[in-house]
Design an enzyme around this catalytic site. Structure first.
Site, PDB file in Angstrom:
ATOM      1  N   LYS A 176      -6.563   5.962   1.311  1.00  0.00           N
ATOM      2  CA  LYS A 176      -7.282   7.101   0.749  1.00  0.00           C
ATOM      3  C   LYS A 176      -7.780   6.778  -0.646  1.00  0.00           C
ATOM      4  O   LYS A 176      -8.675   7.435  -1.158  1.00  0.00           O
ATOM      5  CB  LYS A 176      -6.351   8.306   0.687  1.00  0.00           C
ATOM      6  CG  LYS A 176      -5.101   7.962  -0.098  1.00  0.00           C
ATOM      7  CD  LYS A 176      -4.265   9.122  -0.483  1.00  0.00           C
ATOM      8  CE  LYS A 176      -3.296   8.652  -1.531  1.00  0.00           C
ATOM      9  NZ  LYS A 176      -1.937   8.899  -1.387  1.00  0.00           N
ATOM     10  N   LYS A 218       6.417   2.385  -8.317  1.00  0.00           N
ATOM     11  CA  LYS A 218       5.808   3.583  -8.900  1.00  0.00           C
ATOM     12  C   LYS A 218       6.129   3.724 -10.375  1.00  0.00           C
ATOM     13  O   LYS A 218       5.321   4.240 -11.145  1.00  0.00           O
ATOM     14  CB  LYS A 218       6.264   4.836  -8.147  1.00  0.00           C
ATOM     15  CG  LYS A 218       5.642   4.987  -6.776  1.00  0.00           C
ATOM     16  CD  LYS A 218       5.934   6.362  -6.202  1.00  0.00           C
ATOM     17  CE  LYS A 218       5.367   6.511  -4.803  1.00  0.00           C
ATOM     18  NZ  LYS A 218       5.827   7.752  -4.161  1.00  0.00           N
ATOM     19  N   LYS A 255      -5.532  -2.704   3.336  1.00  0.00           N
ATOM     20  CA  LYS A 255      -5.131  -1.558   4.163  1.00  0.00           C
ATOM     21  C   LYS A 255      -6.151  -0.430   4.054  1.00  0.00           C
ATOM     22  O   LYS A 255      -6.700  -0.201   2.980  1.00  0.00           O
ATOM     23  CB  LYS A 255      -3.784  -1.022   3.670  1.00  0.00           C
ATOM     24  CG  LYS A 255      -2.620  -1.354   4.592  1.00  0.00           C
ATOM     25  CD  LYS A 255      -1.321  -0.907   3.992  1.00  0.00           C
ATOM     26  CE  LYS A 255      -0.797   0.353   4.673  1.00  0.00           C
ATOM     27  NZ  LYS A 255       0.567   0.709   4.259  1.00  0.00           N
TER      28      LYS A 255
END
Ligand code: TRP
Length: 334
Positions: free
Chosen positions: A200, A114, A197
């Protein structure tokens, strides 16, 4: 000692089938185990460690709570609450942060991912994320924590911090929380690319089944899901190089509660023109009641708010005395 299960989900999204099959479906099962206390929270404090939409946060928080309820988590049996509504999480986090070693935090792979290259400008909250997660768990003296693979390293740190606290203060206060990696977690992949995968963040909505999709939408997405021209094989191994076919069989099995082998036994030799309609039936049967309930709740959020108010109150009652006790052990004035 009785089992105390805690898990959390961040209010960042758009929940999809992967969240249901990978997490919620199992969370529901735990509440049926006698003598088990289940605590399920919306991890909103974690969600603000990365850029987010201020105006969306509270809606996303309600949406996660709605998904918990719609999936079958029963507020009479389990705690459903919001992390930020229980100050004890943040309080214990501070205490634990005095015991968390920078070196260990720097080795967290999720932090590295991140943070990217720009580590100088990363916020302290993102760095301390796993310490907050430890506080989430320890503040209820949770014994078992269902998490996905990606959170295992964070859980390891929670265990570490529990042990450090106990050793440093010469107490047996915090139990060591165990990860619960439930069964072979179905890897739910994109409906358009069996190597990616389900997510969203994928551009096209057709790649995923959202927990807000109605029955027609679910059916349409399955009908349009990518397949290949071959019939379904008898053996699972024969799907090894057919990622889309494997994905559909995996999802079908997870929804119907069968093994993939059983699914193949039923459909071996059949084309997708036969398999897909059956898949639509199972998916609609299992998912439509959930997505319908989710929509009902979102259309009348006062129901959600009532459940959360109660859950927050109960969570505070559990957590506040534990953090008080921890502070007493640390020698704070009380
Ligand atoms: N970090 C977890 C995730 O992103 C969510 C979470 C926050 C959590 N606190 C937790 C999970 C405590 C388990 C226990 O998936």
């Amino acid at each position: 000692m009785s089992k105390r299960i805690l898990s959390g989900m961040q209010p960042t999204s758009q929940l999809h089938l992967g969240n249901y099959l990978g997490a919620l479906k199992n969370w529901v099962k735990f509440q049926e185990e006698p003598g088990t206390t289940c605590l399920y929270m919306v991890a909103d404090l974690h969600a603000v460690t990365v850029p987010y939409e201020t105006g969306e946060l509270s809606k996303a928080t309600r949406e996660i709570a709605a998904a918990f309820i719609a999936a079958g988590i029963n507020p009479q049996k389990s705690f459903i609450f919001v992390q930020s509504a229980v100050p004890a999480h943040s309080q214990l986090m501070w205490m634990l942060s005095t015991m968390a070693q920078l070196g260990k935090l720097q080795r967290m792979t999720q932090f590295k991912d991140k943070a990217g290259k720009n580590t100088e400008r990363v916020g302290l909250g993102l760095f301390a994320y796993p310490v907050l997660m430890a506080a989430d768990i320890l503040v209820y003296k949770a014994t078992h924590v269902p998490v996905g693979e990606d959170q295992k390293q964070h859980l390891e740190l929670s265990r570490d911090l529990a042990a450090t606290f106990n050793t440093r203060y010469g107490v047996e206060f915090f139990p060591q929380p165990e990860p619960v990696i439930t069964g072979p977690a179905p890897r739910v992949m994109s409906l358009r690319n069996g190597n990616e995968k389900m997510s969203k963040s994928a551009e096209s909505d057709m790649t995923r089944i959202n927990l807000t999709d109605d029955a027609d939408m679910i059916a349409q997405k399955i009908r349009k899901a990518k397949t290949d021209p071959d019939p379904l094989p008898e053996k699972l191994e024969d799907l090894a190089n057919r990622p889309e076919a494997l994905n559909l069989v995996t999802i079908y099995a997870a929804l119907s509660g069968e093994t993939r082998e059983q699914v193949l036994k039923k459909f071996a030799g059949q084309q997708f023109s036969v398999f897909k309609p059956a898949f639509v039936d199972v998916a609609v049967e299992k998912l439509a009641p959930i997505t319908r309930r989710m929509k009902e709740l979102m259309d009348d959020p006062s129901q959600i708010d009532k459940i959360l108010a109660k859950g927050n109150e109960k969570a505070n009652e559990e957590a506040a005395p534990i953090v008080r006790e921890a502070m007493k052990i640390m020698g704070f004035y009380s």
